[in-house]
Design a protein around this motif. Structure first.
Motif, short mmCIF file in Angstrom:
data_model
loop_
_atom_site.label_atom_id
_atom_site.label_comp_id
_atom_site.label_asym_id
_atom_site.label_seq_id
_atom_site.Cartn_x
_atom_site.Cartn_y
_atom_site.Cartn_z
N ALA A 1 0.86 -1.02 0.09
CA ALA A 1 -0.12 -0.18 -0.06
C ALA A 1 0.84 1.22 -0.11
O ALA A 1 0.87 1.91 0.96
N ASP B 1 -2.06 6.10 -1.23
CA ASP B 1 -3.49 6.05 -0.64
C ASP B 1 -4.16 6.60 -2.00
O ASP B 1 -3.64 7.12 -3.12
N THR C 1 -2.43 1.22 -4.26
CA THR C 1 -3.20 2.50 -2.90
C THR C 1 -3.77 1.35 -2.00
O THR C 1 -3.88 -0.08 -2.33
N ASN C 2 -3.96 1.86 -0.87
CA ASN C 2 -4.56 0.87 0.34
C ASN C 2 -5.95 0.59 -0.19
O ASN C 2 -6.07 -0.68 0.08
N LEU D 1 -1.35 -5.18 5.22
CA LEU D 1 -0.78 -4.11 4.37
C LEU D 1 0.73 -3.60 4.72
O LEU D 1 0.90 -3.66 6.00
#
Length: 314
Positions: free
Chosen positions: A232, A235, A249-250, A267
């Motif tokens: 991750a 974001d 991204t997360n 993550l």
């Protein structure tokens, strides 16, 4: 099975996160440890754990970026100094063997054990009576692989009293039944293992993904796994950077887990651009999709037992 994160940062080390490495601790299952990636200072991180380098049996490298491999020569050399004399298998993309051997040749490093190099391609990379490991290419800026580790079903427990009632004496015959073998008693009676043991138990499946954009192979590797370990680096607000640099991204990670039907998400590989309050927000966003999610910190350890994933309390 335990998972311990030795480095959870991205690109280069920061004050709070070292670069990529994690240990799959299979001490109960096979008495060994499997390492996934080995960024700079991994062996220094190991000093803060109970991990013994001589117990490392296999090292799986996802790709050849420095933050995933620069700690490898030092760790392999130290393993020899610390009494490691058992063979080690090193899995990774094309070029890994040449790089390691050239590094050892240049530095005149000599090991007390042998290294078997396995050049990873799509498909099965390892199988024995207990485990299967498969690999698939992901979508990064250089060749990169994700790994799926599957523990085969475990033999059911022996029903000792039932076996005794059928006339099985104490001793090696009970062990044979427990291990799945049928036996014949002295009077000729055949005792079948399945009649005196519980049904086989499902083993665990964990998907360990290297650096990648959102891609279908990540879903395939993760399908119905017990745990996904996913990067991750970015974001949602920096999603364009994620795509440009071959990262996720997360929320990409959360959606991979959702699509693959996985309930436990870990993550890692977080950019140093994020402050603690950002990390809290990112985790809250992921939990809205996959409630049992964690953002791993360096040296944090997780235990998978009886179908549950929990943080090991220090």
């Amino acid at each position: 099975m335990h998972i311990q994160f030795l480095g959870t940062g991205a690109g280069m080390p920061s004050k709070s996160r070292n670069v990529s490495s994690l240990a799959l601790k299979l001490l109960e299952e096979r008495g060994t440890i499997w390492l996934f990636d080995c960024g700079e200072a991994t062996q220094h991180q190991i000093l803060h754990t109970t991990i013994k380098p001589r117990k490392i049996e296999k090292v799986f490298i996802t790709h050849l970026h420095g933050d995933h491999i620069y700690g490898l020569p030092g760790l392999l050399g130290s393993r020899s100094f610390l009494g490691g004399d058992q063979p080690l298998t090193l899995y990774g993309p094309k070029g890994l063997k040449e790089w390691v051997q050239l590094t050892f040749q240049t530095s005149q490093t000599h090991l007390n054990y042998t290294i078997e190099f396995v050049e990873v391609e799509e498909g099965g990379v390892f199988e024995d009576e207990d485990f299967i490991v498969t690999a698939m290419p992901l979508q990064h800026v250089i060749p990169c692989f994700g790994y799926r580790v599957v523990q085969k079903p475990l033999q059911g427990a022996l029903q000792f009293e039932k076996a005794q009632a059928l006339g099985v004496p104490k001793g090696p015959l009970l062990g044979q039944l427990k291990n799945g073998y049928d036996i014949r008693l002295e009077d000729g009676t055949m005792i079948r293992s399945k009649d005196v043991t519980n049904p086989p138990q499902k083993g665990f499946t964990v998907a360990i993904l290297g650096d990648t954009r959102y891609c279908e192979n990540a879903v395939k590797l993760s399908q119905d796994a017990d745990i996904i370990i996913h990067e991750a680096t970015f974001d949602h607000s920096t999603r364009e950077l994620a795509s440009n640099y071959g990262h996720s991204t997360n929320m990409d990670a959360a959606n991979i887990a959702l699509k693959a039907g996985v309930q436990n998400l870990l993550l890692n590989h977080l950019s140093a651009r994020f402050f603690p309050q950002d990390i809290e927000r990112m985790l809250k966003e992921v939990k809205s999709v996959i409630p049992h999610s964690f953002i791993a910190n360096d040296l944090e350890e997780f235990c998978w037992s009886h179908g549950n994933l929990e943080i090991v309390k220090k």
